[in-house]
Design an enzyme around this catalytic site. Structure first.
Site, PDB file in Angstrom:
ATOM      1  N   ASP A 196       0.904  -1.285   0.130  1.00 32.26           N
ATOM      2  CA  ASP A 196       0.153  -0.016   0.020  1.00 32.26           C
ATOM      3  C   ASP A 196       1.036   1.231   0.065  1.00 32.26           C
ATOM      4  O   ASP A 196       1.945   1.116   0.646  1.00 32.26           O
ATOM      5  CB  ASP A 196      -0.830  -0.150   1.159  1.00 32.26           C
ATOM      6  CG  ASP A 196      -2.197   0.063   1.088  1.00 32.26           C
ATOM      7  OD1 ASP A 196      -2.377   1.576   0.582  1.00 32.26           O
ATOM      8  OD2 ASP A 196      -3.096  -0.493   1.337  1.00 32.26           O
ATOM      9  N   ASP A 302      -3.201   4.632  -2.323  1.00 31.90           N
ATOM     10  CA  ASP A 302      -4.279   5.281  -1.474  1.00 31.90           C
ATOM     11  C   ASP A 302      -5.062   6.395  -1.778  1.00 31.90           C
ATOM     12  O   ASP A 302      -4.274   7.303  -2.081  1.00 31.90           O
ATOM     13  CB  ASP A 302      -3.939   5.086  -0.139  1.00 31.90           C
ATOM     14  CG  ASP A 302      -4.991   5.440   1.026  1.00 31.90           C
ATOM     15  OD1 ASP A 302      -5.899   4.354   1.247  1.00 31.90           O
ATOM     16  OD2 ASP A 302      -4.967   6.529   1.540  1.00 31.90           O
ATOM     17  N   GLU A 365      -6.549   3.448  -6.000  1.00 33.45           N
ATOM     18  CA  GLU A 365      -7.791   3.560  -5.443  1.00 33.45           C
ATOM     19  C   GLU A 365      -8.453   4.875  -5.686  1.00 33.45           C
ATOM     20  O   GLU A 365      -8.108   6.128  -5.425  1.00 33.45           O
ATOM     21  CB  GLU A 365      -7.860   3.540  -3.973  1.00 33.45           C
ATOM     22  CG  GLU A 365      -9.027   3.450  -3.232  1.00 33.45           C
ATOM     23  CD  GLU A 365      -8.953   3.932  -1.840  1.00 33.45           C
ATOM     24  OE1 GLU A 365      -9.831   3.444  -0.954  1.00 33.45           O
ATOM     25  OE2 GLU A 365      -8.253   4.737  -1.615  1.00 33.45           O
ATOM     26  N   HIS A 433     -11.299  -3.472   2.835  1.00 33.69           N
ATOM     27  CA  HIS A 433     -11.296  -3.280   4.502  1.00 33.69           C
ATOM     28  C   HIS A 433     -12.144  -2.181   4.587  1.00 33.69           C
ATOM     29  O   HIS A 433     -12.339  -1.691   5.780  1.00 33.69           O
ATOM     30  CB  HIS A 433      -9.832  -3.053   4.885  1.00 33.69           C
ATOM     31  CG  HIS A 433      -9.212  -1.920   4.063  1.00 33.69           C
ATOM     32  ND1 HIS A 433      -8.967  -2.070   2.649  1.00 33.69           N
ATOM     33  CD2 HIS A 433      -9.002  -0.788   4.648  1.00 33.69           C
ATOM     34  CE1 HIS A 433      -8.533  -0.909   2.376  1.00 33.69           C
ATOM     35  NE2 HIS A 433      -8.421   0.088   3.486  1.00 33.69           N
ATOM     36  N   ASP A 434     -12.671  -1.423   3.660  1.00 30.41           N
ATOM     37  CA  ASP A 434     -13.588  -0.337   3.815  1.00 30.41           C
ATOM     38  C   ASP A 434     -15.017  -0.582   3.665  1.00 30.41           C
ATOM     39  O   ASP A 434     -15.795   0.286   4.011  1.00 30.41           O
ATOM     40  CB  ASP A 434     -13.201   0.758   2.866  1.00 30.41           C
ATOM     41  CG  ASP A 434     -11.722   1.367   3.170  1.00 30.41           C
ATOM     42  OD1 ASP A 434     -11.177   1.195   4.424  1.00 30.41           O
ATOM     43  OD2 ASP A 434     -11.079   1.700   2.078  1.00 30.41           O
TER      44      ASP A 434
HETATM   45  C1  NOJ Z   1      -8.563   4.737   1.938  1.00 27.74           C
HETATM   46  C2  NOJ Z   1      -8.192   3.479   2.723  1.00 27.74           C
HETATM   47  O1  NOJ Z   1      -8.877   2.388   2.037  1.00 27.74           O
HETATM   48  C3  NOJ Z   1      -8.926   3.587   4.115  1.00 27.74           C
HETATM   49  O2  NOJ Z   1      -8.810   2.514   5.001  1.00 27.74           O
HETATM   50  C4  NOJ Z   1      -8.136   4.849   4.695  1.00 27.74           C
HETATM   51  O3  NOJ Z   1      -9.152   5.230   5.871  1.00 27.74           O
HETATM   52  C5  NOJ Z   1      -8.280   6.113   3.611  1.00 27.74           C
HETATM   53  N1  NOJ Z   1      -7.815   6.063   2.559  1.00 27.74           N
HETATM   54  C6  NOJ Z   1      -7.514   7.055   4.315  1.00 27.74           C
HETATM   55  O4  NOJ Z   1      -6.047   6.894   4.224  1.00 27.74           O
END
Ligand code: NOJ
Length: 656
Positions: A196, A302, A365, A433-434
């Site tokens: 990441d 990210d 992302e 994970h989100d």
């Molecule tokens: C995206 C990530 O997937 C998430 O988990 C994170 O909280 C935010 N970016 C901030 O870095």
């Protein structure tokens, strides 16, 4: 004279013996040599003794090269020579073929959330050693790339996405030696390692921020600082504009020491870096180089949409009409803070940097449903950018089961494929994970079918750990809630926003804490369903999600899935289907019953394309136990029984 002839003969034979054994040793060394980075080690997956025919040679009778009436080793080596030449030319052809398609198109990406994969140190939190120890599992699963969510030094306010040192490993996860061991081990197994990369922000504990607060150069403008617009009635400073944090509330935090606000797109503990500063850009490139030198195979970038914001910090973002909560990120239209044109220039620089190393993957992302925005991040033929932005359409569109029909799924899948720029490659993602786990969002009955879709559509599949066994969301009480996003919404609403339910420990077996840890407690509770939903049980079971997944991973290696075309012959309310086809290859039809009841589908009647009357079942969902649809059997396409949410992979007879 006789002696001389004998000596010459013996010498001649000796020479042939040497040539013969050298050939054998050469052949052996070829099959065991590890390949150059970037090439999938297919030989490791299937041992030579499974894929070759064994020829027993009776040397006396094979071929007499010395014409003394008896077969001999010279002859054996002549035969071997033909075989050797053929195998070398085969392997050249294979290499040439491989070179055309990069490894990241041929492999499945598996996302590991390191805190939750495996704890071998009895801490209740997973780490690098645990991940390395599961390399066999990953190899056997059939994935080829492991993407690690952040493992860098961090105060863990956002569980690693708040980084205090971009080139150090957090002790929670292990240390640099353990990281190097992980990379070496994974590479030995032919697995790639993707990191990441979190460029948008650092932790407020990062040395850069600490020095920026003190206005120590060159760090003074490493972050986005702004004066207040004045003070409110209570004497508190007023932020420069109305910009909001993704995590809710103002995106500005007052810093008493510097007497200014700083901007944070996420938590206040995650100040945004200033990408208009050349020094910051260089710092982040140095970070990339650091990990590339460590041998990593690529990056997941990210939050790239947030990299830039307009220079004029007095501009307010327009409100979205009808939005109820002004604190809510969705209440503004983020025209000044997301997807600014400068972002693509920086991405281009990163692409260029990665291209200095052989065969690196760059995936980004881009969390938006605007398809034109998403496609920009691919770049084009002349300016390639990311290898792909993650395709979150199956997350966005599959928030629950309510709208799911064949047509609905066709739209979601088509939106990406139909907009894909020429020569670019898709990706598929069911969860991360989100967001909530896909099995809980749409139903456990669809787990296998969605894995079929993820792994067999054209593009790179990304699997979130546990999806292969159908892991579900775990209920987390308010007291146990860890996720800062959940915490910010308070006890009333945390369940709507908390990301904890999808981050709980991997379920390995039915022992304590699902075999995840020996500690007395784990950082998040284990899902109580671990007694039945776990890897060990699914390995033992005759049919299981895990087994379906493994078979899909093997099937996906067929060129038709890697390079073939796709059509969608039968799309109805209940049925979603796609056909993968390629000249000189097997053709496969994947059929999914999107409804919550058993159906008997008449594919022939509903197909817009001519189909054979029968096809052979290759794979079916775990829930289907019917005798008539067992793998290997022929089934009639005008009466195909499918259980609720079932997916089935069918092999069409040759000639289609
Ligand atoms: C995206 C990530 O997937 C998430 O988990 C994170 O909280 C935010 N970016 C901030 O870095």
């Amino acid at each position: 004279m006789g002696r001389t002839a004998n000596t010459t003969g013996i010498l001649f034979l000796l020479l042939f013996f040497m040539a013969f054994f050298t050939t054998i040793i050469y052949l052996f060394s070829r099959s065991f040599r590890s390949e150059a980075p970037g090439e999938p080690i297919e030989e490791l997956a299937v041992p030579f003794w499974k894929t070759n025919i064994i020829l027993q040679v009776y040397p006396r009778s094979l071929y007499d090269a010395i014409t003394d009436g008896t077969g001999d080793l010279v002859a054996v080596s002549v035969v071997m020579d033909v075989r050797l030449k053929r195998s070398l030319s085969d392997s050249h052809r294979k290499t040439a073929k491989r070179k055309k398609q990069p490894w990241w198109q041929r492999e499945i990406i598996y996302q590991i959330y390191p805190r939750s994969f495996l704890d071998v140190k009895g801490k209740g939190t997973g780490g690098l050693k645990g991940i390395t120890s599961k390399v066999d599992y990953l190899r056997d699963l059939g994935v080829g790339v492991v993407w690690l969510s952040p493992i860098y030094a961090s105060p863990m306010k956002d569980f690693g996405y708040d980084i205090s040192n971009f080139t150090a490993i957090d002790p929670i996860f292990g240390n640099m030696e353990e990281f190097e061991e992980l990379v070496t081990t994974f590479h030995q197994y032919g697995l790639k390692v993707v990191m990441d990369f979190v460029p948008n922000h650092s932790s407020d504990q990062h040395e850069w921020f600490v020095k920026s607060v003190k206005q120590e150069d060159p760090y003074t403008d490493y972050y986005i600082w702004a004066n207040s617009k004045g003070t409110d009635d209570s004497g508190s400073p007023i932020p420069p504009n109305n910009w909001l944090s993704v995590f809710r509330g103002s995106a500005w935090e007052w810093n008493e020491e510097r007497g200014q606000f700083y901007y944070h797109q996420f938590l206040a503990e995650q100040p945004d870096l200033n990408f208009r500063s050349q020094a910051v850009k260089e710092e982040m490139k140095t970070v990339l180089k650091f990990w590339l030198e460590k041998g990593v195979d690529g990056f997941r970038v990210d939050a790239i949409l947030h990299l830039f914001e307009v220079e004029d910090l007095s501009l307010d973002e327009p409100e979205v009409p009808g939005s109820e909560n002004p604190e809510d990120y969705a209440s503004l239209d983020h025209i000044y803070t997301t997807d600014l044109p400068e972002t693509l220039n920086v991405l281009q620089e990163w692409r260029h940097l990665l291209d200095q190393y052989p065969d690196k993957l760059l995936m980004v992302e881009v969390y938006t449903d605007k398809i034109d925005v998403l496609m920009k991040y691919y770049g084009n033929e002349t300016i390639p950018l990311a290898d792909f932005p993650f395709n979150f359409l199956l997350i966005e569109r599959l928030k629950d089961r309510s709208q799911l029909t064949g047509e609905y799924l066709r739209d979601a899948v088509g939106l990406w494929l139909d907009n894909l720029p020429d020569g670019k490659w898709a990706s598929w993602v069911l969860g991360n994970h989100d967001v909530g786990r896909v099995s809980s969002r749409v139903g456990e009955d669809l787990v296998d079918a969605l894995n079929m879709l993820n792994l067999l559509l054209p593009g790179t599949p990304v699997t979130y750990y546990g999806e292969e066994i159908g892991m579900q969301n775990t209920f987390i009480s308010w007291e146990d809630t860890q996720d800062p996003l959940g915490c910010r919404w308070g006890p009333e609403h945390y369940q709507e926003y908390s990301r904890d339910p999808a981050r709980t420990p991997m379920q390995w077996d039915n022992s304590n804490f699902a075999g995840f840890s020996d500690a007395s407690e784990t950082w998040l509770p284990v899902n109580p369903n671990y007694k039945t939903v776990n890897v060990a049980a699914q390995i033992m079971a005759q049919a299981s999600h895990l087994k379906v997944y493994q078979e899909l991973a093997v099937l996906r290696k067929d060129e038709v899935f890697l390079k073939g075309n796709v059509t969608f012959p039968i799309i109805t309310e209940d049925i979603f289907s796609f056909l993968r086809f390629l000249d000189n290859s097997n053709w496969y039809l994947v059929v999914i019953n999107t409804s919550q009841r058993s159906v008997e589908a008449n594919l022939l009647q509903d197909s817009i394309q001519e189909l054979p009357h029968k096809a052979t079942v290759v794979l079916r969902s775990t829930s289907d136990t019917s005798e008539s649809t067992q793998p290997g059997l022929e089934v009639p396409l005008d009466k195909l029984p499918l259980t609720s949410g079932e997916g089935m992979v069918l092999l069409l007879p040759p000639g289609n």
